[in-house]
Design a protein around this motif. Structure first.
Motif, PDB file in Angstrom:
ATOM      1  N   MET A  34       0.824  -1.205   0.000  1.00  0.00           N
ATOM      2  CA  MET A  34       0.000   0.000   0.000  1.00  0.00           C
ATOM      3  C   MET A  34       0.861   1.259   0.000  1.00  0.00           C
ATOM      4  N   TYR A  35       1.955   1.222   0.752  1.00  0.00           N
ATOM      5  CA  TYR A  35       2.833   2.391   0.812  1.00  0.00           C
ATOM      6  C   TYR A  35       3.538   2.618  -0.521  1.00  0.00           C
ATOM      7  N   MET A  36       3.991   1.544  -1.155  1.00  0.00           N
ATOM      8  CA  MET A  36       4.652   1.672  -2.454  1.00  0.00           C
ATOM      9  C   MET A  36       3.695   2.215  -3.506  1.00  0.00           C
ATOM     10  N   ILE A  37       2.444   1.750  -3.483  1.00  0.00           N
ATOM     11  CA  ILE A  37       1.437   2.273  -4.416  1.00  0.00           C
ATOM     12  C   ILE A  37       1.201   3.754  -4.159  1.00  0.00           C
ATOM     13  N   THR A  38       1.154   4.134  -2.880  1.00  0.00           N
ATOM     14  CA  THR A  38       0.960   5.537  -2.508  1.00  0.00           C
ATOM     15  C   THR A  38       2.096   6.405  -3.031  1.00  0.00           C
ATOM     16  N   VAL A  39       3.321   5.948  -2.813  1.00  0.00           N
ATOM     17  CA  VAL A  39       4.493   6.717  -3.241  1.00  0.00           C
ATOM     18  C   VAL A  39       4.518   6.863  -4.761  1.00  0.00           C
ATOM     19  N   THR A 279      -4.739   7.832   6.886  1.00  0.00           N
ATOM     20  CA  THR A 279      -3.285   7.970   6.752  1.00  0.00           C
ATOM     21  C   THR A 279      -2.696   7.055   5.681  1.00  0.00           C
ATOM     22  N   VAL A 280      -3.412   5.994   5.313  1.00  0.00           N
ATOM     23  CA  VAL A 280      -2.870   5.028   4.353  1.00  0.00           C
ATOM     24  C   VAL A 280      -3.793   4.853   3.148  1.00  0.00           C
ATOM     25  N   PRO A 283      -4.614   8.385   0.996  1.00  0.00           N
ATOM     26  CA  PRO A 283      -3.488   8.800   0.146  1.00  0.00           C
ATOM     27  C   PRO A 283      -3.184   7.821  -0.979  1.00  0.00           C
ATOM     28  N   MET A 284      -3.470   6.520  -0.760  1.00  0.00           N
ATOM     29  CA  MET A 284      -3.219   5.531  -1.806  1.00  0.00           C
ATOM     30  C   MET A 284      -4.258   5.630  -2.921  1.00  0.00           C
ATOM     31  N   LEU A 285      -5.520   5.890  -2.559  1.00  0.00           N
ATOM     32  CA  LEU A 285      -6.599   5.895  -3.545  1.00  0.00           C
ATOM     33  C   LEU A 285      -6.707   7.208  -4.311  1.00  0.00           C
ATOM     34  N   ASN A 286      -6.237   8.303  -3.723  1.00  0.00           N
ATOM     35  CA  ASN A 286      -6.384   9.609  -4.370  1.00  0.00           C
ATOM     36  C   ASN A 286      -5.867   9.658  -5.807  1.00  0.00           C
ATOM     37  N   PRO A 287      -4.656   9.132  -6.104  1.00  0.00           N
ATOM     38  CA  PRO A 287      -4.188   9.162  -7.499  1.00  0.00           C
ATOM     39  C   PRO A 287      -5.121   8.429  -8.450  1.00  0.00           C
ATOM     40  N   PHE A 288      -5.696   7.303  -7.998  1.00  0.00           N
ATOM     41  CA  PHE A 288      -6.620   6.549  -8.850  1.00  0.00           C
ATOM     42  C   PHE A 288      -7.934   7.307  -9.027  1.00  0.00           C
ATOM     43  N   ILE A 289      -8.435   7.871  -7.940  1.00  0.00           N
ATOM     44  CA  ILE A 289      -9.709   8.597  -7.997  1.00  0.00           C
ATOM     45  C   ILE A 289      -9.627   9.769  -8.960  1.00  0.00           C
TER      46      ILE A 289
END
Length: 313
Positions: A34-39, A279-280, A283-289
């Motif tokens: 999840m963190y790598m996807i977020t970054v 916190t996780v 931030p991870m979904l925002n780029p996809f949304i």
């Protein structure tokens, strides 16, 4: 004399998401992914917007700022949790705890304010479209983006200064995966009423007030959209707002539950689950949304990826 002995809190013990060691491998793998996807996701958004001149508009400028803040918000909590799981160590020193708390509040406040600013941008774009470029000029955009950094710094620093005056009991176990303010206050042996009052004031300023402003903005936006004569025009206007509304629901739905709901309905499990969401997960979904339903952003992302792939081959 007893207070003097209690005040020597050199470290805290972060109990994490689960106290069962057999869950560590699963949690480490899940949160690392999840963190790598977020970054990767948020950095790609920033790179795509900065490299495409067609995206140098207020809407994408604020989106790039939001991606930067989301990346930093996740980085303030997740890496420490992953290190603790990997090293089988749950301790965090008192200075590191305060530092983590500072950056968590700093970027959390930034996130909330930026989401509200993006709602204001959509309100101007739809309700005052003829004057959009005049109102959302570079000077105002810079002020709207830069002001929250100063405001967030002041609020976060005040939180930390109020915590440093507290005395902590012998029990230094935090039932959380990072140094959050609410569970930390429960460990104090001294009066925390000032801290709790300040938490409520800040929650009102950075959660309730932006949320009410967002609702007011979208009430005006929906009223304006319903006046558009063509169905295609209404659909296009709604599509530009749907992504932002999804982020609003994700972020404010969890933060309101943690900071504005009565203490009587709080449980450790609910606090951890809500914290993971804002916190996780968010931030991870925002780029996809923001990218899946945005042709311009998808096109810019494809250009960036193709450019990187071509240069590497």
């Amino acid at each position: 004399m007893e207070t003097k002995n209690q005040s020597s809190a050199s470290e805290f013990i972060l109990l994490g998401l689960s106290e069962k060691p057999e869950h560590d491998t699963l949690l480490f793998s899940l949160f690392l992914c999840m963190y790598m996807i977020t970054v990767v996701g948020n950095l790609l958004i920033i790179l795509a917007i900065s490299s495409d001149s067609h995206l140098h508009t207020p809407m994408y400028f604020f989106l790039a700022n939001l991606s930067l803040v989301d990346f930093c918000l996740a980085s303030s909590t997740v890496p420490k949790m992953l290190v603790n799981i990997q090293t089988k160590s749950k301790s965090i020193s008192y200075p590191c705890c305060l530092t983590q708390m500072y950056f968590f509040h700093f970027f959390g406040i930034m996130d909330s304010v930026l989401i509200a600013i993006m709602a204001y941008d959509r309100f101007i774009a739809i309700c005052h479209s003829l004057h959009y470029t005049t109102i959302m000029n570079p000077c105002l955009c810079g002020l709207l983006a830069g002001g929250p950094w100063v405001f967030s710094c002041f609020i976060s620093l005040t939180h930390i200064l109020l915590v440093t005056r507290l005395v902590f009991c012998h029990d230094h176990e935090l039932p959380h995966y990072f140094c959050d303010l609410t569970p930390l206050l429960r460990l104090s042996c001294t009066d925390t009423s000032v801290n709790k009052i300040f938490v409520l004031i800040v929650a009102g300023m950075v959660i309730a007030t932006p949320f009410v402003c967002i609702l007011a903005s979208y009430a005006r936006i929906i009223a304006a959209i319903m006046k558009v004569p063509s169905a295609g025009g209404r659909k296009k206007a709604f599509s530009t707002c749907s992504s932002h509304l999804s982020v609003v629901a994700l972020f404010y739905g969890t933060t309101i539950g943690v900071y504005l709901c009565p203490v009587s309905v709080h449980t450790v499990v609910k606090e951890k689950a809500s914290a993971v969401m804002y916190t996780v997960v968010t931030p991870m979904l925002n780029p996809f949304i923001y990218s899946l339903r945005n042709r311009d952003l998808k096109g810019a992302l494809k250009k960036v990826i193709n450019r990187k792939f071509t240069s590497s081959t």
